[in-house]
Write an enzyme that holds these catalytic residues in place. Sequence first.
Site: not given
Length: 282
Positions: A99, A134, A166, A199, A221
């Site tokens: 698995r 992410k 950011k 950003e 962005d």
Amino acid sequence: METNPNNLRDLIRLALREDAGDGDHSSLSCVPADATNQARLLVKQAGILAGVDVALLVFEEVDPTLNVQPLLADGASIQPGEIVLTVSGNTQSILLAERLMLNIMQRMSGIATYTRNLVDLIADLPVKLLDTRKTTPNFRVFEKMATRIGGAANHRMGLYDMIMLKDNHVDYAGGIEAAIGRANAYLQSTGRTLKIEIEARNLRDVEEILRIGGVDIVMLDNFSLEDMRVAVQKIGDRFETEASGNINEKTIRAVAETGVNSISSGALTHQVKSLDLSLKAY
């Protein structure tokens, strides 16, 4: 000993501990300890194969005496019915590894497949596809391996190998100029040589960044295509440019045609279905 989050064996050991606990009682209860058998990993869905090298580590970590014969390599285009590898040896060991090996390879192959689809859409243009942070906690190293196999480039591995300013960093710092100034002062005071990316949310931000300088990469962005083309022209060769926001198979080509140096997409890792693989006895 402290676990290294970038060490494959450490991560595999943790995953096995999570899965097996104090024993695989299904196998222990019905399969003789000295039984031997063989199995093969079958492809059930077309795509790009990823995780073969990791699978070898999983089998080795479970039982070094297992005989694993890979027939296909990472990055191969695969079709249903193909055999990825065969494994033979202690039956309980094969069942214990099954698995975890499948979970890793199915997830990695799904990521590599989607990544290759996007890379192919822009292969003729001078632009790189980048992954992001992410990712699945404690699975990042595998997912970023998969994006590389699919043809993308790894952006930063974590918070430690680049300064990325950011929108929230900029707002908390008191604005673009303050954020850039503090970032450069931090690098100077600590002796680090990290790249600085910032950003930009609109063309006004681009103008301010150009006035201040002190960065290596400007992330555009969620810019419109028209504004992105203007921003790329304004920035020229002064800084690298990266497009981000709503990047998928429908949008990536048009974004690449604006002239940006790179395109980052969180969808490579956070919106991907696993590829169907199966380990079967024979």
